[in-house]
Design an enzyme around this catalytic site. Structure first.
Site, PDB file in Angstrom:
ATOM      1  CB  CYS A  63      -0.885  -0.019   1.248  1.00  0.00           C
ATOM      2  SG  CYS A  63      -1.774   1.520   1.526  1.00  0.00           S
ATOM      3  CE1 TYR A 194      -5.255   1.985  -4.902  1.00  0.00           C
ATOM      4  CE2 TYR A 194      -3.563   3.659  -5.212  1.00  0.00           C
ATOM      5  CZ  TYR A 194      -3.979   2.465  -4.664  1.00  0.00           C
ATOM      6  OH  TYR A 194      -3.124   1.744  -3.866  1.00  0.00           O
TER       7      TYR A 194
HETATM    8  N1  LIG Z   1      -6.884   7.848   3.190  1.00  0.00           N
HETATM    9  C1  LIG Z   1      -6.210   6.694   3.517  1.00  0.00           C
HETATM   10  C2  LIG Z   1      -6.321   5.643   2.414  1.00  0.00           C
HETATM   11  C3  LIG Z   1      -5.772   4.332   2.836  1.00  0.00           C
HETATM   12  C4  LIG Z   1      -6.179   3.209   1.877  1.00  0.00           C
HETATM   13  O1  LIG Z   1      -7.024   3.359   0.985  1.00  0.00           O
HETATM   14  N2  LIG Z   1      -5.553   2.043   2.076  1.00  0.00           N
HETATM   15  C5  LIG Z   1      -5.900   0.872   1.273  1.00  0.00           C
HETATM   16  C6  LIG Z   1      -4.666   0.083   0.859  1.00  0.00           C
HETATM   17  S1  LIG Z   1      -3.685   0.879  -0.340  1.00  0.00           S
HETATM   18  C7  LIG Z   1      -6.704  -0.103   2.102  1.00  0.00           C
HETATM   19  O2  LIG Z   1      -6.339  -0.404   3.220  1.00  0.00           O
HETATM   20  N3  LIG Z   1      -7.783  -0.621   1.520  1.00  0.00           N
HETATM   21  C8  LIG Z   1      -8.605  -1.617   2.140  1.00  0.00           C
HETATM   22  C9  LIG Z   1     -10.064  -1.361   1.847  1.00  0.00           C
HETATM   23  O3  LIG Z   1     -10.377  -0.378   1.201  1.00  0.00           O
HETATM   24  O4  LIG Z   1     -10.877  -2.177   2.273  1.00  0.00           O
HETATM   25  C10 LIG Z   1      -4.769   7.060   3.829  1.00  0.00           C
HETATM   26  O5  LIG Z   1      -4.114   7.712   2.991  1.00  0.00           O
HETATM   27  O6  LIG Z   1      -4.325   6.735   4.893  1.00  0.00           O
END
Ligand SMILES: N[C@@H](CCC(=O)N[C@@H](CS)C(=O)NCC(=O)O)C(=O)O
Length: 313
Positions: A63, A194
Site C-alpha cells: 500500500c 487508482y
Molecule cells: N486515506 C487513507 C487511504 C488508505 C487506503 O485506501 N488504504 C488501502 C490500501 S492501499 C486499504 O487499506 N484498503 C482496504 C479497503 O479499502 O478495504 C490514507 O491515505 O491513509
C-alpha cells in the site's frame, strides 16, 4: 467493509463511484493527533502524548499510503519508538489479514487475525473500510489515526525529542508550496492511478489516464534542475511521490492500465527514484514482491490472481 461493527459481504476494492463511473475514495475517520505533551492540537481528542513504545503502526507493504508512514518513521529515526506490524500482501474476502507470508507478521499487540478486528476493538459500531495505515495506541487501546497524510506530519513534528530533528519534512517556509504540490500530485498521480484502475467507464478511465501522464510529464520537467522536488531539501512531498513512482512500472502500468509510458521511460524521474531509493533506510520500506502480489490479488481486476513475472528491474 464494516457496517455498524459487523463485517459485511466479501471484500470489494470498489469504494464508490459517481454517476460518470469515477472512483471515489472514502474519507478517513480517526483523526486524533500525537503531540509531545499530549495536548490537543489541530484535531481529535486530548491525551495522545509522544512516548517511546506506546504506539504501534499497522501497514501493508503493497500500500502506497501505508508506505508513506513507514518512510517517515525511518527518516525521522522513530524505528525504536514506534513498533510496526505488516499484514499479508494478498487481499482476502475479509480484507487485510495477519500471517506467516514472508515479510508479514502475526498481530502480537492485539492478537487479531484480520485488520477489521482492530477497528471494531476501537469502535464497536464502526462503519467504513478497514484500511491501512492505522496507528494504534497500546496505552489507551484505541486508534489514534488512520489517515496517512496526518501520520506523516505527526511523525515529523509530534514526537518531540524522540524524533530525529536534523530533517524537517514540512519546513514552515515551504508549507503552502508543499500543500499545493501535494494536492496536485495526490489528485492527478497518487490517486490518479487508482482513478484509472478502478474507473467503471471509458471516459472516467481516460480522464484519469491523461491526468497521470500529464503529471508525470510536469514532474520530469520540474526535476531538470533539482535534486528533490523543492531543491536540496527532502520533504514529505518527495515521500508522497516516491511511493507512487516505485509502484508504477511493477503494478500500475499493468493492472491499472496506466500504460502510455513507464517511469523508466522518464530519465529524470528514474534518476530521482534511484536517488531516493539510496537515501538511508528508504529501500527497507519497499518490498516489490508484496507490491506485485497485493495489486494482482485484486479479484475484480485480475480474477485468476496470476502475478506477472516481469518487468525486469
Ligand atoms: N486515506 C487513507 C487511504 C488508505 C487506503 O485506501 N488504504 C488501502 C490500501 S492501499 C486499504 O487499506 N484498503 C482496504 C479497503 O479499502 O478495504 C490514507 O491515505 O491513509
Amino acid at each position: 467493509m464494516l457496517v455498524n461493527g459487523k463485517w459485511t459481504a466479501d471484500w470489494q476494492p470498489l469504494q464508490g463511484h459517481d454517476a460518470q463511473g469515477r472512483f471515489l475514495r472514502q474519507a478517513s475517520q480517526f483523526r486524533n493527533w500525537i503531540s509531545p505533551g499530549g495536548q490537543r492540537t489541530s484535531a481529535g481528542e486530548h491525551g495522545f502524548a509522544a512516548e517511546r513504545g506506546r504506539y504501534h503502526l499497522y501497514v501493508a507493504l503493497t500500500c502506497p499510503w501505508a508506505s508513506r508512514t513507514l518512510m517517515a518513521r525511518k527518516l525521522k529515526g522513530l524505528g525504536a519508538a514506534i513498533s510496526v506490524a505488516v499484514v499479508e500482501p494478498a487481499m482476502t474476502d475479509q480484507g487485510w489479514r495477519f500471517g506467516d507470508y514472508p515479510g508479514a507478521n502475526r498481530d502480537d499487540v492485539n492478537g487479531a487475525t484480520y485488520l477489521h478486528e482492530i477497528y471494531t476493538k476501537a469502535d464497536a459500531t464502526y462503519t467504513g473500510r478497514a484500511t491501512v495505515p492505522l496507528l494504534w495506541d497500546k496505552h489507551r487501546q484505541t486508534i489514534v489515526n488512520n489517515e496517512s497524510a496526518d501520520i506523516v506530519r505527526m511523525m515529523n513534528s509530534g514526537f518531540g525529542a524522540l524524533a530525529e530533528d536534523s530533517l524537517d519534512l514540512y519546513p514552515v517556509d515551504l508549507g503552502s508550496e508543499i500543500d499545493a504540490l501535494n494536492d496536485q500530485i495526490y489528485e492527478r498521480l497518487n490517486n490518479g492511478v487508482y482513478r484509472a484502475g478502478f474507473a467503471t467507464s471509458q471516459a472516467a478511465y481516460q480522464e484519469a489516464f491523461w491526468d497521470v501522464f500529464g503529471m508525470l510529464d510536469a514532474l520530469e520537467d520540474r526535476l531538470k534542475d533539482r535534486t528533490f522536488l523543492f531543491g536540496d531539501r527532502l520533504t514529505e512531498t518527495d515521500i508522497r511521490l516516491f511511493v507512487t513512482l516505485v509502484r508504477f512500472d511493477v503494478a500500475y502500468h499493468g493492472i491499472f492500465k496506466c500504460n502510455l509510458r513507464r517511469v523508466s521511460d522518464y530519465p529524470l524521474l528514474t534518476k530521482y527514484l534511484r536517488r531516493l531509493w539510496s537515501v538511508d533506510k528508504i529501500a527497507e520500506t519497499v518490498n516489490i514482491d508484496h507490491i506485485k502480489r497485493g495489486y494482482y490479488s485484486i479479484k475484480v481486476l485480475n480474477p485468476t490472481g496470476i502475478v506477472p513475472v516481469g518487468p525486469a528491474l
